[in-house]
Design an enzyme around this catalytic site. Structure first.
Site, PDB file in Angstrom:
ATOM      1  CD  GLU A 270      -2.246   1.714   2.230  1.00 55.04           C
ATOM      2  OE1 GLU A 270      -2.071   2.911   1.934  1.00 55.04           O
ATOM      3  OE2 GLU A 270      -2.469   1.296   3.370  1.00 55.04           O
ATOM      4  CB  CYS A 304      -1.766   6.359   1.688  1.00 57.00           C
ATOM      5  SG  CYS A 304      -2.999   5.403   2.507  1.00 57.00           S
TER       6      CYS A 304
HETATM    7  C1  UN1 Z   1      -3.258   5.335   5.131  1.00 58.03           C
HETATM    8  O1  UN1 Z   1      -3.105   6.543   5.061  1.00 58.03           O
HETATM    9  O2  UN1 Z   1      -2.287   4.552   5.018  1.00 58.03           O
HETATM   10  O3  UN1 Z   1      -9.038   5.892   4.316  1.00 58.03           O
HETATM   11  C2  UN1 Z   1      -4.566   4.677   5.405  1.00 58.03           C
HETATM   12  C3  UN1 Z   1      -8.438   6.532   5.178  1.00 58.03           C
HETATM   13  C4  UN1 Z   1      -8.048   5.818   6.447  1.00 58.03           C
HETATM   14  C5  UN1 Z   1      -6.868   4.951   6.194  1.00 58.03           C
HETATM   15  C6  UN1 Z   1      -5.716   5.607   5.536  1.00 58.03           C
HETATM   16  N1  UN1 Z   1      -9.161   5.032   6.904  1.00 58.03           N
HETATM   17  O4  UN1 Z   1      -8.148   7.707   5.053  1.00 58.03           O
END
Ligand code: UN1
Length: 517
Positions: A270, A304
């Site tokens: 990821e 992310c």
């Molecule tokens: C991340 O930033 O690695 O969807 C995950 C979202 C959160 C998870 C982010 N539930 O923004």
């Protein structure tokens, strides 16, 4: 305690989650001694002051951790999946009791607002309960065999010990997406947290290991805090760890992927996102503004899934930009514990220089900085790592807009037709999350069609950030491989076995092949 007495908050928070001045970062059935060759001094991004120290693993300790995880697997994988689910449920129950304390630890260490810090723990609770339900649904299919008196079906077996390498920005929940699901599947988990988020990992492990103890269950979760590149090398090259789930940069992910591929292991990656929102001239303006602002500003743009690009229809471009600027000008930045603050600090000094460099580069490439973009000092927290969130008017040709900058930096583009909007949207190497704000059904369907968003997550009238755990989470292109958390992501944590049973007295062969001996 006054909300801005951060020192008192630090003291209380650490005490409530049993973090001491010095801590072991290694747990494998037991905590290792609080000593070692290598240690990490945790600094809070909120005030730049020291939180606590964590001792990091040596290679020998890493070896012991993996051996422990293998042994625990032998025991755990024999327990029926629904029983495993019951144990994971009790972990969810305990996390629910500790939600405030662990959430505060995330605020202290990662600088998230109170609501986001607690949201992080809520995400762990959600996934624990999801996994508990899932433990009774690890189904295989039965197929019709082409041979008489034959049965053909598939079953799912645990993989073995697996590894999860997590990032600082979701220091515990992203681990839990993997760990809770893997656990009900019968796997054991070696956790290498981001060094920058070692404390959250220690805090979570303390809670979880005590639940497993109380339940008389094997210690299936191990912790191996270590220097980033070192721990990543050990894990990715270790064939005993059947799956490596990595969250982090595309650059590091590529190395991890190469190492895992060389040993023909399995990887879930990821990696970087460069998420875009399209705002149509038929959007509900208020909703679009809120969705884009949340996406770009929450967690100070360090998700992310953060919105990094917004493509706005030319008819409403000026109005949208003016209103978004108003939001940026009024949004409260500072102590993430203070009432009303929506933007906390970046994680460290390095993140600020990356942010400043990206802005300078964007301006050099012809972008126009319309707001923000500077380091700021928050009164009373002068050593914290704060910036003013930035908006840059950009054109899609700018190379910098194709990169992920992990901070509150938003590029805004103009479009005329929905086709053109999607072209801009898809013209980046990353493919994690996407959004369209529109009330026009044709536009929405185009966005969701094969010619539309090329991302793993597609949102309509809601933000690129803030996914629920029930869906499969992950992305396309340079964002990575595989999916985590909900839906049928569990399949990646198990091995599929296709079973053929002949209950007849002959040996008929498939495809009508004859072999008469
Ligand atoms: C991340 O930033 O690695 O969807 C995950 C979202 C959160 C998870 C982010 N539930 O923004």
């Amino acid at each position: 305690m006054p909300e801005n007495d951060f020192d008192a908050f630090r003291k209380d928070t650490l005490k409530n989650v049993a973090i001491e001045e010095t801590n072991s970062g290694i747990f494998a059935g037991k905590w290792y001694p609080k000593a070692g060759e290598s240690k990490y001094d945790s600094i809070s991004p909120v005030d730049g002051k020291h939180n606590a120290t964590v001792f990091l693993a040596t290679k020998e300790q890493y070896e012991e951790v993996v051996r422990h995880s293998q042994k625990a697997f032998d025991e755990w994988s024999k327990i029926p999946a629904p029983k495993r689910g019951e144990i994971i449920k009790t972990i969810g129950d305990e996390l629910a009791k500790k939600k405030k304390d662990l959430g505060a630890l995330v605020t202290l260490e990662a600088g998230k607002t109170t609501s986001e810090g607690e949201g992080e723990i809520q995400e762990m609770i959600d996934v624990a309960y999801f996994a508990a339900g899932l433990s009774r649904q690890l189904y295989g299919l039965t197929m019709a065999s082409e041979r008489p008196d034959h049965r053909l079906y598939e079953q799912w077996q645990p993989l073995g010990p697996i590894a999860v390498i997590s990032a600082f920005n979701f220091p515990s929940s992203v681990w839990s997406w993997n760990a809770m699901v893997a656990a009900v599947c019968g796997d054991t988990v070696v956790w290498k947290p981001s060094t920058k988020a070692s404390l959250a990992a220690v805090g979570v492990m303390k809670v979880i290991s005590s639940v497993l103890d109380r339940e008389g269950a094997p210690q299936i979760f191990s912790l191996v805090a270590s220097r980033g590149s070192e721990g990543g090398e050990w894990i990715s090259n270790d064939p005993r760890l059947k799956l490596v789930s990595f969250t982090g940069s595309t650059k590091t992910g590529r190395t991890i992927y190469e190492n895992v591929a060389r040993r023909i292991g399995r990887a879930i990656l990821e990696l970087g996102g460069n998420n875009c929102s399209i705002v149509s001239d038929r959007a509900d303006m208020k909703l679009a503004l809120k969705g884009v602002a949340f996406g770009a500003l929450a967690t100070a743009g360090q998700r992310c899934t953060s919105t990094r690009r917004v493509v706005v229809h030319e008819k409403i471009y000026n109005e949208f930009l003016a209103k978004l600027k108003d939001i940026y000008a009024s949004v409260k930045i500072g102590n993430p514990r203070s009432n009303g603050v929506l933007v906390g600090p970046l994680i460290d000094d390095g993140a600020i220089s990356t942010y400043e460099k990206a802005i300078a580069e964007a301006v050099k490439e012809g972008g126009k900085l319309v707001i923000g973009g500077k380091r700021i000092q928050v009164p009373g927290l002068e050593k914290g790592f704060y910036v003013n969130p930035a908006i840059i008017e950009a054109n899609p040709g700018m190379e910098i807009t194709k990169q992920e900058t992990f901070g509150p930096l938003l590029y805004i583009f103009k479009y005329r037709t929905i086709e053109e909007a999607l072209e801009i949207h898809n013209a980046v190497p990353q493919g994690l999350s996407s959004a369209i704000f529109t009330t026009d059904m044709r536009e929405e369907e185009y966005f969701l069609s094969a010619r539309g968003s090329d991302c793993g997550l597609a949102n309509v009238n809601t933000s690129t950030a803030g996914a629920e755990i029930g869906g499969a989470f992950g992305g396309e292109k340079e964002t990575g491989a595989g999916r985590e958390s909900g839906s049928d992501s569990w399949k990646l944590y198990m091995r599929r076995q296709t079973v053929t049973i002949n209950y007849g007295r002959d040996l008929p062969l498939a495809q009508g092949v004859r072999f008469d001996v």
